[in-house]
Design a protein around this motif. Sequence first.
Motif, PDB file in Angstrom:
ATOM      1  N   MET A  71      21.892  26.609 -13.181  1.00 54.73           N
ATOM      2  CA  MET A  71      21.645  25.279 -13.732  1.00 54.73           C
ATOM      3  C   MET A  71      21.892  25.240 -15.236  1.00 54.73           C
ATOM      4  O   MET A  71      22.458  24.271 -15.766  1.00 54.73           O
ATOM      5  CB  MET A  71      20.220  24.851 -13.415  1.00 54.73           C
ATOM      6  CG  MET A  71      19.922  23.416 -13.788  1.00 54.73           C
ATOM      7  SD  MET A  71      18.230  22.965 -13.349  1.00 54.73           S
ATOM      8  CE  MET A  71      18.259  21.206 -13.710  1.00 54.73           C
ATOM      9  N   LEU A 104      24.625  22.685 -17.061  1.00 57.85           N
ATOM     10  CA  LEU A 104      24.164  21.478 -17.742  1.00 57.85           C
ATOM     11  C   LEU A 104      23.787  21.649 -19.207  1.00 57.85           C
ATOM     12  O   LEU A 104      23.800  20.668 -19.964  1.00 57.85           O
ATOM     13  CB  LEU A 104      22.967  20.886 -16.989  1.00 57.85           C
ATOM     14  CG  LEU A 104      23.256  20.418 -15.553  1.00 57.85           C
ATOM     15  CD1 LEU A 104      22.005  19.859 -14.905  1.00 57.85           C
ATOM     16  CD2 LEU A 104      24.372  19.383 -15.530  1.00 57.85           C
ATOM     17  N   LEU A 155      19.179  16.795  -8.051  1.00 58.76           N
ATOM     18  CA  LEU A 155      18.541  16.576  -9.349  1.00 58.76           C
ATOM     19  C   LEU A 155      18.059  15.131  -9.474  1.00 58.76           C
ATOM     20  O   LEU A 155      17.004  14.859 -10.073  1.00 58.76           O
ATOM     21  CB  LEU A 155      19.518  16.922 -10.473  1.00 58.76           C
ATOM     22  CG  LEU A 155      19.019  16.709 -11.905  1.00 58.76           C
ATOM     23  CD1 LEU A 155      17.753  17.523 -12.181  1.00 58.76           C
ATOM     24  CD2 LEU A 155      20.116  17.067 -12.908  1.00 58.76           C
ATOM     25  N   THR A 204      16.091  17.870 -16.085  1.00 55.15           N
ATOM     26  CA  THR A 204      16.812  19.127 -16.311  1.00 55.15           C
ATOM     27  C   THR A 204      15.998  20.067 -17.178  1.00 55.15           C
ATOM     28  O   THR A 204      15.821  21.257 -16.861  1.00 55.15           O
ATOM     29  CB  THR A 204      18.167  18.841 -16.976  1.00 55.15           C
ATOM     30  OG1 THR A 204      18.971  18.069 -16.091  1.00 55.15           O
ATOM     31  CG2 THR A 204      18.891  20.133 -17.333  1.00 55.15           C
TER      32      THR A 204
END
Length: 560
Positions: A306, A310, A367, A382
Motif C-alpha cells: 500500500m 499510494l 479502500l 490511507t
Amino acid sequence: MELHTIGRLTATALAVTALTLSACGGDDDTPATEAATPVAVDLLIQGGTIYDGDRDTPVTGDVGIVGERIVFVGKAPAGVVARRTVDAAGKVVAPGFIDPHTHANLLSADAATRLNAAFTTQGVTTAIIGSDGYGGYDIAAQAALMRTAPPGTNAVIFVGFGPVRQSQLGLTNAAPTPAQLDAMRQHVADAMCEGAVGLSAGLYYTPQTYAATEEVIEMAKVAATYGGLYDTHMRDESTNLKAAVAEVIRIGNEAKLPVHISHIKALGADVTGQAGDIVKMIEDEQAKGLKITANQYPWLASSTTMDAALIPSWALAGGRAAMLQRFDDPAQQAQLRAGITENLRIRNGAASILFAAGSAQYVGKTLAEVATSMGVDAVDATIAVLRVANQLVANFNQTDADVQAFMKRPWVMTSSDSSPGHPRAVGSFAQKYAEYVVKQKTISLAQFIRSSTSLTADTLGMVERGRLKAGHYADVVVFDPATYAAAATYTAPTLLSKGVVMTVVNGQVAVENGTATGAAAGRALLRARPASCPATTATAGTVRPAAFREEAHDDEGHDH
C-alpha cells in the motif's frame, strides 16, 4: 563431483538415447524395428499430444525418462520396458513451465512452503528468484541452503540491486561516494561469480528509486562483464511509462547487456491504450540490435504494498518510522495529501484498490469501503490504515486490450510476479491458458507453451531445459486441455489451479492428479563461473559448458 553436459545419464539412458536418435534422425517418426535387448525407463508418458517448446504443430507420441533425464521424445523404441507408464491420451505434454519473475520463498525453513505447490500444481518446474531487486548478493549461501533443504521447484537466482545499494547507503535518499560505488560493484561481481544469472532492479521501490540511472548502469556493466542480463521492475509503469522504457533501453545500450522488463504493463488512467506505443519502442530497439524481452502476468489487477502504491516516494525515505513521522508533521501535510491524491487518481480511485493481505479488518474490502466505514475520505483512510501496518493491495488498473497487445508479441513470456493475496500467485499460467488460449483465442496453444518454456530458457541462457528433447532434464508437465484453469479469484486467492495431471521435476513426480506428492526435487541452477572470476576452492555444483551449471546431486541414474 564435477560432471559435464550429460554427465549423470546412466548406461541404460545413453543406450536409449542412441537408439532413439538412430530411429528418429530425420523427419520420419518410425521407431526402431527391434532392439538387441529390452530397454528400461523409469517413467513412460504414453500417447500424449506433445508440444516440445519449439514447434507450432504437436505430435502424438511418448516421452521416456530415466533418472533425471529425458531419453526419448516421439514414438517409444521397440522393446522398451517401463517401471511406470502414464496414459496421456488426450492430454497435452509439454516442457515444465519456467516462471521468470517470482517471489517464491524457496529458502523457507518450512518444508511445505519450499515445496512450492502453488507453482507445481500449474506445471511450473523452475522459478526465478531475487526479482524486483530484492535478491541477496550471497548467491553461494542461497545455493548451499537449497542443497541442504531442497525446494519443490528449481531456482534461478538474480542478485538484487536493492541489497547491494543498501549495503552502503541503507534506506537513505543519497548518491554513493566513489568508494561506496566500488563496494557495490564488488558485491555484484562476487554474486555473478557465485552463479547469479544477472542483476535485478526494482527502481519503483524505495530505496532503489533514489538511484540515478548512471548508478544503475555502473552495476549493470559489472553484470555484463560476466555475461549476465539486466532485469527490472521499471521506475514507472504509469504516467512516465515511456520515459521508464527509455531508461531500460539506455541501460542496455550503455552497459552493453540484454535487458528484460518484468511484468510489462500500461498501468492506470494516464497510459491506458499505450501498449502499442511501447511495443513499437521496444521493437525499434530490437531492430537496432539490442536484446530486449519482457514478461507478463495475465491479470487486469496489479499487486504491491500500500505504501508503494499510494505514498509519494519522497515520504518513504528513511523507512517506515520516518514515514510515520511525516504523517504527523503539519508542515508536510499539504504536499503529502497532494501526492496521495495524485496516486489515487493514477490508480483509478479508491474503489479500484482491494486489500489483499495484511490486517484482517481490511482484507477483502476496497479502500473506498474502508474509508466509508471510517467516515473519512480516501486520503485520510490511507494514512489511518498505514498507521496500523503496511498492507498488500490489488489494484485494478489495466485494460484487457493492453494486456492482449503485449501478450501477442513473440518476445513476451509468461510470469506470475507471485505475491500473497492475489490469484496470480497460484494461477497465472493456468489463467493465461484458460482465458487467452481457450476463451478469447488471443494466442495459440503452441505460443502459450513457447512463451512459458523455451523463450524463457533462451532468455536466461538455460541449457538442457525448456524443451522436450532427448538428453534434456526431465522437467515435464501433463495437463488436461479441457480442464486446465485457474481456480483462484481476487476474493479467494489461494485456491490451487486445476487440470494438471502430472508435473515432473528433474525426473521426480512432484504433482499427480492435481495434488502435490511431497517430492522436493528442485535445485539451484547456477550460471557457469566465468574464467575471469578469481580462483576459489569452493565448488557450487556441476559446471555446465554453456550457460548454466546444475547443483550436484547424489543421484546416479535411478538407483537411490
